[in-house]
Design a protein around this motif. Sequence first.
Motif, PDB file in Angstrom:
ATOM      1  N   LEU A   8       0.853  -1.179   0.000  1.00 17.94           N
ATOM      2  CA  LEU A   8       0.000   0.000   0.000  1.00 17.94           C
ATOM      3  C   LEU A   8       0.890   1.230   0.000  1.00 17.94           C
ATOM      4  CD1 LEU A   8      -2.743   1.461   0.291  1.00 17.94           C
ATOM      5  CD2 LEU A   8      -2.477   1.199   2.770  1.00 17.94           C
ATOM      6  N   PHE A   9       0.841   1.997  -1.092  1.00 17.35           N
ATOM      7  CA  PHE A   9       1.588   3.238  -1.209  1.00 17.35           C
ATOM      8  C   PHE A   9       0.693   4.363  -0.700  1.00 17.35           C
ATOM      9  CE2 PHE A   9       3.421   0.437  -4.444  1.00 17.35           C
ATOM     10  CZ  PHE A   9       4.766   0.524  -4.125  1.00 17.35           C
ATOM     11  N   LEU A  10       1.162   5.083   0.309  1.00 13.33           N
ATOM     12  CA  LEU A  10       0.357   6.083   0.984  1.00 13.33           C
ATOM     13  C   LEU A  10       1.011   7.452   0.899  1.00 13.33           C
ATOM     14  CD1 LEU A  10      -2.103   6.588   2.914  1.00 13.33           C
ATOM     15  CD2 LEU A  10      -0.497   6.169   4.797  1.00 13.33           C
ATOM     16  N   CYS A  11       0.223   8.449   0.502  1.00 16.71           N
ATOM     17  CA  CYS A  11       0.679   9.838   0.568  1.00 16.71           C
ATOM     18  C   CYS A  11      -0.483  10.678   1.084  1.00 16.71           C
ATOM     19  CB  CYS A  11       1.222  10.328  -0.773  1.00 16.71           C
ATOM     20  SG  CYS A  11       0.003  10.546  -2.086  1.00 16.71           S
ATOM     21  N   VAL A  12      -0.398  11.970   0.938  1.00 15.41           N
ATOM     22  CA  VAL A  12      -1.439  12.828   1.492  1.00 15.41           C
ATOM     23  C   VAL A  12      -2.675  12.841   0.597  1.00 15.41           C
ATOM     24  CG1 VAL A  12      -2.040  15.169   2.229  1.00 15.41           C
ATOM     25  CG2 VAL A  12       0.223  14.240   2.756  1.00 15.41           C
ATOM     26  N   GLY A  13      -2.514  13.212  -0.677  1.00 11.00           N
ATOM     27  CA  GLY A  13      -3.673  13.422  -1.541  1.00 11.00           C
ATOM     28  C   GLY A  13      -4.030  12.282  -2.469  1.00 11.00           C
ATOM     29  N   ASN A  14      -3.181  11.258  -2.556  1.00  6.85           N
ATOM     30  CA  ASN A  14      -3.387  10.147  -3.482  1.00  6.85           C
ATOM     31  C   ASN A  14      -3.663  10.661  -4.889  1.00  6.85           C
ATOM     32  OD1 ASN A  14      -5.615   7.419  -4.131  1.00  6.85           O
ATOM     33  ND2 ASN A  14      -3.414   7.271  -4.009  1.00  6.85           N
ATOM     34  N   SER A  15      -2.880  11.684  -5.271  1.00  4.80           N
ATOM     35  CA  SER A  15      -3.044  12.234  -6.616  1.00  4.80           C
ATOM     36  C   SER A  15      -1.711  12.335  -7.356  1.00  4.80           C
ATOM     37  CB  SER A  15      -3.699  13.619  -6.552  1.00  4.80           C
ATOM     38  OG  SER A  15      -2.905  14.515  -5.815  1.00  4.80           O
ATOM     39  N   VAL A  32       6.545  -9.315  -8.077  1.00  4.70           N
ATOM     40  CA  VAL A  32       6.676  -9.429  -6.622  1.00  4.70           C
ATOM     41  C   VAL A  32       5.807  -8.453  -5.832  1.00  4.70           C
ATOM     42  CG1 VAL A  32       8.975 -10.484  -6.581  1.00  4.70           C
ATOM     43  CG2 VAL A  32       8.756  -7.979  -6.666  1.00  4.70           C
ATOM     44  N   ILE A  33       5.231  -7.454  -6.516  1.00 11.89           N
ATOM     45  CA  ILE A  33       4.420  -6.449  -5.830  1.00 11.89           C
ATOM     46  C   ILE A  33       3.022  -6.411  -6.412  1.00 11.89           C
ATOM     47  CG2 ILE A  33       4.103  -3.976  -5.365  1.00 11.89           C
ATOM     48  CD1 ILE A  33       7.148  -3.688  -5.368  1.00 11.89           C
ATOM     49  N   GLU A  34       2.030  -6.483  -5.520  1.00 12.59           N
ATOM     50  CA  GLU A  34       0.645  -6.207  -5.877  1.00 12.59           C
ATOM     51  C   GLU A  34       0.354  -4.816  -5.310  1.00 12.59           C
ATOM     52  OE1 GLU A  34      -3.831  -7.803  -4.873  1.00 12.59           O
ATOM     53  OE2 GLU A  34      -2.181  -9.261  -4.857  1.00 12.59           O
ATOM     54  N   PRO A  35       0.431  -3.769  -6.159  1.00 14.13           N
ATOM     55  CA  PRO A  35       0.358  -2.410  -5.643  1.00 14.13           C
ATOM     56  C   PRO A  35      -1.062  -1.906  -5.391  1.00 14.13           C
ATOM     57  CG  PRO A  35       0.737  -2.338  -7.987  1.00 14.13           C
ATOM     58  CD  PRO A  35       0.704  -3.800  -7.593  1.00 14.13           C
ATOM     59  N   LEU A  36      -1.184  -1.135  -4.316  1.00 18.99           N
ATOM     60  CA  LEU A  36      -2.407  -0.428  -3.967  1.00 18.99           C
ATOM     61  C   LEU A  36      -1.964   0.980  -3.586  1.00 18.99           C
ATOM     62  CD1 LEU A  36      -3.438  -3.096  -1.331  1.00 18.99           C
ATOM     63  CD2 LEU A  36      -4.371  -2.983  -3.645  1.00 18.99           C
ATOM     64  N   THR A  70      -8.429   3.420   4.124  1.00 17.91           N
ATOM     65  CA  THR A  70      -9.512   2.821   4.901  1.00 17.91           C
ATOM     66  C   THR A  70      -8.939   1.739   5.810  1.00 17.91           C
ATOM     67  OG1 THR A  70      -9.968   1.090   3.263  1.00 17.91           O
ATOM     68  CG2 THR A  70     -11.169   3.194   3.014  1.00 17.91           C
ATOM     69  N   PRO A  71      -9.653   1.400   6.878  1.00 14.69           N
ATOM     70  CA  PRO A  71      -9.189   0.285   7.722  1.00 14.69           C
ATOM     71  C   PRO A  71      -9.053  -1.010   6.921  1.00 14.69           C
ATOM     72  CG  PRO A  71     -10.897   1.528   8.858  1.00 14.69           C
ATOM     73  CD  PRO A  71     -10.834   2.060   7.448  1.00 14.69           C
ATOM     74  N   GLN A  72      -9.954  -1.226   5.961  1.00 11.63           N
ATOM     75  CA  GLN A  72      -9.900  -2.442   5.143  1.00 11.63           C
ATOM     76  C   GLN A  72      -8.665  -2.442   4.240  1.00 11.63           C
ATOM     77  OE1 GLN A  72     -12.490  -0.266   5.249  1.00 11.63           O
ATOM     78  NE2 GLN A  72     -14.142  -1.411   6.213  1.00 11.63           N
ATOM     79  N   GLY A  73      -8.355  -1.283   3.658  1.00 16.10           N
ATOM     80  CA  GLY A  73      -7.169  -1.178   2.810  1.00 16.10           C
ATOM     81  C   GLY A  73      -5.895  -1.398   3.594  1.00 16.10           C
ATOM     82  N   LEU A  74      -5.846  -0.848   4.786  1.00 20.62           N
ATOM     83  CA  LEU A  74      -4.682  -1.029   5.649  1.00 20.62           C
ATOM     84  C   LEU A  74      -4.538  -2.492   6.056  1.00 20.62           C
ATOM     85  CD1 LEU A  74      -2.349   0.419   7.088  1.00 20.62           C
ATOM     86  CD2 LEU A  74      -3.893   0.777   9.017  1.00 20.62           C
ATOM     87  N   ALA A  96      -0.706  -3.169  12.885  1.00 26.01           N
ATOM     88  CA  ALA A  96      -0.601  -2.563  11.558  1.00 26.01           C
ATOM     89  C   ALA A  96       0.456  -3.349  10.796  1.00 26.01           C
ATOM     90  CB  ALA A  96      -0.194  -1.100  11.663  1.00 26.01           C
ATOM     91  N   PRO A  97       0.351  -3.365   9.484  1.00 31.53           N
ATOM     92  CA  PRO A  97       1.409  -4.035   8.718  1.00 31.53           C
ATOM     93  C   PRO A  97       2.724  -3.282   8.881  1.00 31.53           C
ATOM     94  CG  PRO A  97      -0.182  -2.959   7.257  1.00 31.53           C
ATOM     95  CD  PRO A  97      -0.682  -2.787   8.643  1.00 31.53           C
ATOM     96  N   PRO A  98       3.822  -3.905   8.516  1.00 27.98           N
ATOM     97  CA  PRO A  98       5.103  -3.196   8.556  1.00 27.98           C
ATOM     98  C   PRO A  98       5.026  -1.918   7.713  1.00 27.98           C
ATOM     99  CG  PRO A  98       5.445  -5.524   8.098  1.00 27.98           C
ATOM    100  CD  PRO A  98       3.967  -5.281   8.046  1.00 27.98           C
ATOM    101  N   VAL A  99       5.729  -0.883   8.170  1.00 25.84           N
ATOM    102  CA  VAL A  99       5.717   0.408   7.486  1.00 25.84           C
ATOM    103  C   VAL A  99       7.149   0.799   7.140  1.00 25.84           C
ATOM    104  CG1 VAL A  99       5.158   2.870   7.691  1.00 25.84           C
ATOM    105  CG2 VAL A  99       3.659   1.162   8.739  1.00 25.84           C
ATOM    106  N   GLU A 100       7.354   1.228   5.898  1.00 23.88           N
ATOM    107  CA  GLU A 100       8.611   1.847   5.481  1.00 23.88           C
ATOM    108  C   GLU A 100       8.306   3.306   5.198  1.00 23.88           C
ATOM    109  OE1 GLU A 100      10.913   0.238   2.248  1.00 23.88           O
ATOM    110  OE2 GLU A 100      10.789  -1.800   3.062  1.00 23.88           O
ATOM    111  N   ASN A 101       9.074   4.194   5.782  1.00 28.16           N
ATOM    112  CA  ASN A 101       8.929   5.624   5.526  1.00 28.16           C
ATOM    113  C   ASN A 101       9.892   6.026   4.417  1.00 28.16           C
ATOM    114  OD1 ASN A 101       7.049   6.343   7.719  1.00 28.16           O
ATOM    115  ND2 ASN A 101       8.730   5.684   9.025  1.00 28.16           N
ATOM    116  N   TRP A 102       9.347   6.514   3.304  1.00 30.48           N
ATOM    117  CA  TRP A 102      10.172   7.000   2.199  1.00 30.48           C
ATOM    118  C   TRP A 102      10.107   8.521   2.209  1.00 30.48           C
ATOM    119  CZ3 TRP A 102       8.690   3.631  -2.680  1.00 30.48           C
ATOM    120  CH2 TRP A 102       9.105   2.303  -2.474  1.00 30.48           C
TER     121      TRP A 102
END
Length: 143
Positions: A8-15, A32-36, A70-74, A96-102
Amino acid sequence: MTVRTKVLFLCVGNSCRSQMAEAIARHVASDVIEPLSAGLLPFGEVTQPTIDVLAERGMGAEGQYSKPLTPQGLAAADLVINMTGRPGAAMFADPAPPVENWDVGDPFGFNLAVYRKIRDEIEAHIENLARRLREKADSQKTA
């Protein structure tokens, strides 16, 4: 067959950033990656400069859209890539799943040169992540 990691790639605006990451991961690391992707405060659209700089590399964002975390996405993610600029540990409660901060800047509102720079940074991060996931899969095959 290699099991793909749900990232799950997360940012502020998802834009911008997380949309770039989702498209790039789909293009260069789909083995190797199923991206969301999601945003803390979704902007409501994928910006045109995001689409333009992806197209320059022969990538597209077809079917992608700006959406909230969403909680489901997380819960569905095996790994969260946090590009919000906020520490992941402070944003998510256990479990929560493991988190990497980029540390990737936000190109929103800047010119195409800035979007290209961010795209290239994200692509390098994804190539590194994909390499690590491939190495992990290879080591599990030989174990």
